[in-house]
Write a protein that holds these residues in place. Structure first.
Motif: not given
Length: 85
Positions: A31-32, A37-39, A43-44, A63-64
């Motif tokens: 979930a985190d 990812v959604q934010a 490209d990401t 980066v994540a």
């Protein structure tokens, strides 16, 4: 069903999408990560959605992890868990 022995995965440094999702669920991180990812930029989001394999030293993974406050050891744990599939 084949009785062929499975080859060892001790050097696994990449994850398929299916393994990635399952191991993130197991670690309680999905979930985190998906919220991150959604934010993220388009490209990401595209990389996350369309990549068929995730490599440990890939920039997206690095980066994540950093932005989610995960240590390199915690990321390594995710890839180590992939060996169990």
């Amino acid at each position: 069903m084949s009785s062929r022995p499975r080859r060892p995965l001790s050097n696994r440094r990449s994850l398929s999408r299916r393994v990635r999702s399952g191991k993130l669920n197991l670690l309680g991180l999905r979930a985190d990560v998906e919220a991150w990812v959604q934010a993220a930029d388009q490209d990401t989001r595209d990389n996350w959605q369309y990549a068929t394999e995730f490599v440990r030293n890939n920039n997206l993974v690095e980066v994540a992890a950093e932005e989610l406050g995960k240590t390199p050891e915690e990321v390594d744990e995710l890839f180590e868990l992939a060996k169990t599939l």
